[in-house]
Structures are given as C-alpha cells and as structure tokens.
Design an enzyme around this catalytic site. Structure first.
Site, mmCIF file in Angstrom:
data_model
loop_
_atom_site.group_PDB
_atom_site.id
_atom_site.type_symbol
_atom_site.label_atom_id
_atom_site.label_comp_id
_atom_site.label_asym_id
_atom_site.label_seq_id
_atom_site.Cartn_x
_atom_site.Cartn_y
_atom_site.Cartn_z
ATOM 1 N N SER A 149 -8.266 -1.643 3.183
ATOM 2 C CA SER A 149 -7.856 -0.907 2.158
ATOM 3 C C SER A 149 -9.111 -0.482 1.265
ATOM 4 O O SER A 149 -10.121 -1.087 1.603
ATOM 5 C CB SER A 149 -6.907 -1.578 1.028
ATOM 6 O OG SER A 149 -7.043 -0.952 -0.114
ATOM 7 N N TYR A 162 -3.853 -7.782 -4.706
ATOM 8 C CA TYR A 162 -3.976 -6.807 -3.423
ATOM 9 C C TYR A 162 -5.366 -6.868 -3.089
ATOM 10 O O TYR A 162 -5.694 -6.961 -1.755
ATOM 11 C CB TYR A 162 -3.327 -5.545 -3.970
ATOM 12 C CG TYR A 162 -3.386 -4.605 -2.860
ATOM 13 C CD1 TYR A 162 -4.303 -3.604 -2.793
ATOM 14 C CD2 TYR A 162 -2.473 -4.443 -1.945
ATOM 15 C CE1 TYR A 162 -4.113 -2.662 -1.682
ATOM 16 C CE2 TYR A 162 -2.357 -3.687 -0.809
ATOM 17 C CZ TYR A 162 -3.139 -2.590 -0.898
ATOM 18 O OH TYR A 162 -3.215 -1.678 0.068
HETATM 19 P P1 NAP Z 1 4.992 0.819 2.861
HETATM 20 O O1 NAP Z 1 5.153 2.210 2.930
HETATM 21 O O2 NAP Z 1 5.313 -0.022 1.839
HETATM 22 O O3 NAP Z 1 5.466 -0.117 4.389
HETATM 23 C C1 NAP Z 1 5.146 -1.323 4.487
HETATM 24 C C2 NAP Z 1 6.063 -1.920 5.676
HETATM 25 O O4 NAP Z 1 5.698 -3.276 5.766
HETATM 26 C C3 NAP Z 1 7.545 -1.611 5.841
HETATM 27 O O5 NAP Z 1 7.871 -1.247 6.894
HETATM 28 C C4 NAP Z 1 8.006 -2.903 5.225
HETATM 29 O O6 NAP Z 1 9.168 -3.078 5.757
HETATM 30 C C5 NAP Z 1 6.686 -4.023 6.202
HETATM 31 N N1 NAP Z 1 6.718 -5.343 5.400
HETATM 32 C C6 NAP Z 1 6.546 -5.770 4.260
HETATM 33 N N2 NAP Z 1 6.407 -7.092 4.101
HETATM 34 C C7 NAP Z 1 6.794 -7.360 5.190
HETATM 35 C C8 NAP Z 1 6.849 -8.895 5.735
HETATM 36 N N3 NAP Z 1 6.617 -9.803 4.887
HETATM 37 N N4 NAP Z 1 7.123 -9.102 6.970
HETATM 38 C C9 NAP Z 1 7.304 -8.021 7.687
HETATM 39 N N5 NAP Z 1 7.203 -6.656 7.177
HETATM 40 C C10 NAP Z 1 6.953 -6.449 6.005
HETATM 41 O O7 NAP Z 1 3.504 0.811 2.890
HETATM 42 P P2 NAP Z 1 2.172 1.608 3.690
HETATM 43 O O8 NAP Z 1 1.790 2.493 2.312
HETATM 44 O O9 NAP Z 1 2.930 2.155 4.985
HETATM 45 O O10 NAP Z 1 1.015 0.621 3.991
HETATM 46 C C11 NAP Z 1 1.023 -0.019 5.321
HETATM 47 C C12 NAP Z 1 -0.157 -0.715 5.214
HETATM 48 O O11 NAP Z 1 -1.426 -0.224 4.836
HETATM 49 C C13 NAP Z 1 -0.230 -2.167 3.972
HETATM 50 O O12 NAP Z 1 -0.842 -3.303 4.572
HETATM 51 C C14 NAP Z 1 -0.956 -1.325 2.889
HETATM 52 O O13 NAP Z 1 -1.546 -2.462 1.864
HETATM 53 C C15 NAP Z 1 -2.166 -0.585 3.672
HETATM 54 N N6 NAP Z 1 -2.708 0.467 2.746
HETATM 55 C C16 NAP Z 1 -1.932 1.259 2.193
HETATM 56 C C17 NAP Z 1 -2.399 2.379 1.800
HETATM 57 C C18 NAP Z 1 -1.757 3.716 1.068
HETATM 58 O O14 NAP Z 1 -2.291 4.345 0.206
HETATM 59 N N7 NAP Z 1 -0.557 3.836 1.341
HETATM 60 C C19 NAP Z 1 -3.836 2.618 1.684
HETATM 61 C C20 NAP Z 1 -4.733 1.495 2.294
HETATM 62 C C21 NAP Z 1 -4.041 0.598 2.918
HETATM 63 P P3 NAP Z 1 10.352 -4.227 4.987
HETATM 64 O O15 NAP Z 1 10.066 -4.078 3.452
HETATM 65 O O16 NAP Z 1 11.697 -3.563 5.785
HETATM 66 O O17 NAP Z 1 9.865 -5.604 5.594
HETATM 67 C C1 GCO Z 2 -3.547 1.349 -5.699
HETATM 68 C C2 GCO Z 2 -3.035 1.879 -4.308
HETATM 69 C C3 GCO Z 2 -3.957 1.681 -3.246
HETATM 70 C C4 GCO Z 2 -3.717 2.075 -2.158
HETATM 71 C C5 GCO Z 2 -4.562 1.761 -0.990
HETATM 72 C C6 GCO Z 2 -5.960 2.036 -1.346
HETATM 73 O O1 GCO Z 2 -2.265 0.866 -6.508
HETATM 74 O O2 GCO Z 2 -4.473 1.572 -5.930
HETATM 75 O O3 GCO Z 2 -1.741 1.560 -3.964
HETATM 76 O O4 GCO Z 2 -4.324 0.153 -3.404
HETATM 77 O O5 GCO Z 2 -2.457 1.393 -1.581
HETATM 78 O O6 GCO Z 2 -5.005 0.105 -0.893
HETATM 79 O O7 GCO Z 2 -6.915 2.213 -0.245
#
Ligand code: NAP
Ligand code: GCO
Length: 268
Positions: A149, A162
């Site tokens: 992230s 986080y």
């Molecule tokens: P999201 O839309 O909230 O999806 C998260 C997924 O993880 C869901 O399928 C959820 O399904 C599953 N999950 C959560 N806790 C779990 C557990 N304990 N065991 C198994 N499955 C679990 O998140 P996203 O935005 O796609 O993010 C995916 C990854 O990218 C995360 O690691 C997040 O930190 C990272 N990320 C996101 C962003 C962003 O801007 N969106 C940026 C950087 C990094 P269930 O709830 O059904 O388990």
């Molecule tokens: C926040 C956001 C970010 C993104 C991502 C950025 O609250 O700042 O959720 O943490 O999820 O991780 O790279």
C-alpha cells in the site's frame, strides 16, 4: 528456440491462489491471471461474497474454485491449501490480497481493533505464505505477491494499524525474498495507490450538496494522473510479477499509484 517475449508473461498451466479474491483488487488480479492462462483459486469469509464471486467469475468465463477460509486461521488455511492441491494442483502463485482497514484515531482505537487489522493484513500473509512455501521449494519455483500500500511508505491520520501492518508486509516481502530466493522463489509486493473499491468507498462518498468528498478532492490533487485507480490498473503489473518475465525481480515493491509517491501535490 528461446521463449518469445509474450510467452514470458504467460501463466499457462499455473495454479494461482488469490486471497480475498471475491471482489475488488483481488478479483481483478485473479481475472488477469485467468486471462493469462492460470487456474484460479480464491477465498473469503462470507458465503454470500463467495457465491456472488463464483457467479461473477463464471460470467467472465472463468471456472474459479472458491473457498470459505479466514486467512488468520492457520488450520483453515492448511485445509484450503490441501483442497486446492487436490482439486487444481500445487499452488505456483500466491497473492496475499485479503485485507481490511479501520480508520480510527490512534488515541481512540482499541488494542483489539489494532490487533485485528495487523492479524489480517500482516500475520495472515505470514500464515498463508508459510503454508505454500514447502511445495514451492519442492517444485523448484514459486511466486508470492504481497498486496502492500501507499501506507507501506507513508502515514496519515486514523490509519495507524493499517500503516504498521502494510509497513511490516513490505519487510516480510523482503525477508521471504532473502530466505527463499535460492529455491527460485520470487516474493515481491504490489503497492496500489488509491483504488476505487468497496474498501475506499467511504473516502469517495458524494456529499449531501452533490460535491466530491474532501478526501476525494485531496487524492486527486496528490495524484499526477488526476484520477483514482481502478482494479483493472493492477492487472498488468500483477501478471508481470506472477510470470517468468519477473524471475530475476525479487524483494521489490512495485507501486501502481498514478505517481502519488513521486509528487508533492498540486498547489491549492
Ligand atoms: P476490499 O474491497 O475490502 O476486499 C477485501 C477482500 O478481502 C474481500 O474479498 C474480503 O472478503 C476479503 N477478506 C477480508 N478479510 C479476510 C479474512 N480475514 N480472510 C479471508 N478473506 C478476507 O479491499 P480492496 O480494496 O480490494 O483491497 C484488497 C487489498 O488491497 C487489501 O489488502 C488492501 O489493504 C489493499 N489495498 C487497497 C487499496 C485501495 O485503495 N483499495 C490500495 C492499496 C492496497 P470477506 O469480507 O468476505 O472475507
Ligand atoms: C486510506 C485508504 C488507503 C488505501 C490504500 C492506499 O484510508 O488512506 O484506505 O489506505 O486503501 O492503502 O494505498
């Protein structure tokens, strides 16, 4: 004849597990891997999420295998890895994608909330990586991609747990590289910027007066690309990190952030 350059990006015949691949970033990465030829396994905790995801994969012509598995539970993870081995084969590619965030000022955050975020975002990638590494070592190759992230590099208000977890995940990535690189296992991170998924939906909520959320405006001012990322923006970089094309890339975090980390931000 040497492999053609496009063949280097092929995932034909590979088995990929994408944790949390029911929707969002994980779903897009799994879809990309299927397009590149891989067999797909994913997991999540919610039966409804699982059922909808299976239908969504099917709608894209992908016969994904879905598993109900909480990645923080070592026994459930072991059982899932064994089931995948029986149903699809040994896991060649692991994406530690499952993750949560809790946006709470540190002084108001309970230790239990802090622990839950670290448990899912950092301890679980350790648990799942530990479950797949022995077979990767035996097979003589493997790819582990940890979804890091911006918060692997930067802090901000309300995301102490986080950021601590994602900072730790960056170092776990480097350590898996260090410990298992000699077995032809590459462990890299992918660092999405601000991506439009359910996890960031609260940060993009349209205000009562129809205006953009203040954080939405803030991110647009901090992103040279002047837009939020989409899960599709991660597809190419994720395929690169899972393919033969990245066999000499190890311990790196590939940021896919539209330039945020390079930019001081637009003058107000
Ligand atoms: P999201 O839309 O909230 O999806 C998260 C997924 O993880 C869901 O399928 C959820 O399904 C599953 N999950 C959560 N806790 C779990 C557990 N304990 N065991 C198994 N499955 C679990 O998140 P996203 O935005 O796609 O993010 C995916 C990854 O990218 C995360 O690691 C997040 O930190 C990272 N990320 C996101 C962003 C962003 O801007 N969106 C940026 C950087 C990094 P269930 O709830 O059904 O388990
Ligand atoms: C926040 C956001 C970010 C993104 C991502 C950025 O609250 O700042 O959720 O943490 O999820 O991780 O790279």
């Amino acid at each position: 004849m040497d492999m053609s350059i496009l063949e280097r990006f092929s995932l034909e015949g590979k088995v990929a597990l994408v944790t949390g691949g029911a929707y969002g970033i994980g779903f897009a990465i799994a879809e990309a891997y299927a397009m590149a030829g891989a067999k797909i396994a994913f997991n999540c905790r919610g039966q409804e999420h699982l059922d909808k995801a299976l239908a969504d994969y099917e709608a894209k012509g992908i016969q994904a295998k879905g598993y109900l598995c909480d990645v923080t539970d070592e026994e459930q993870v072991q059982e899932m890895v064994e089931s995948i081995k029986k149903e699809l084969g040994v896991i060649d590619i692991l994406v530690n994608n499952a993750g949560i965030i809790k946006r709470i000022p540190m002084t108001e955050m309970s230790a239990a909330d802090f622990r839950q975020v670290v448990d899912i975002d950092l301890n679980a990638p350790f648990i799942v990586s530990k479950a797949v590494l022995p077979d990767m070592i035996e097979k003589g190759h493997g790819k582990i991609i940890n979804v890091c992230s911006m918060m692997s590099e930067l802090g901000r208000e309300t995301v102490s747990a986080y950021a601590a977890a994602k900072g730790g995940l960056k170092m776990l990535t480097k350590n898996i590289c260090s410990e298992y690189g000699e077995y032809n296992i590459q462990c890299n991170g992918i660092g999405p910027g601000y991506i439009a998924t359910p996890q960031t939906a609260p940060l993009r909520e349209v205000q009562a007066d129809g205006s953009r959320h203040p954080f939405d405006r803030f991110i647009l001012s901090k992103t040279p690309a002047a837009r939020w990322g989409n899960p599709e923006d991660l597809m190419g970089p994720a395929v690169f990190l899972a393919s033969d094309a990245s066999d000499f890339v190890n311990g790196q975090i590939l940021y896919v952030d539209g330039g945020i980390l390079a930019y001081i931000g637009k003058q107000p």
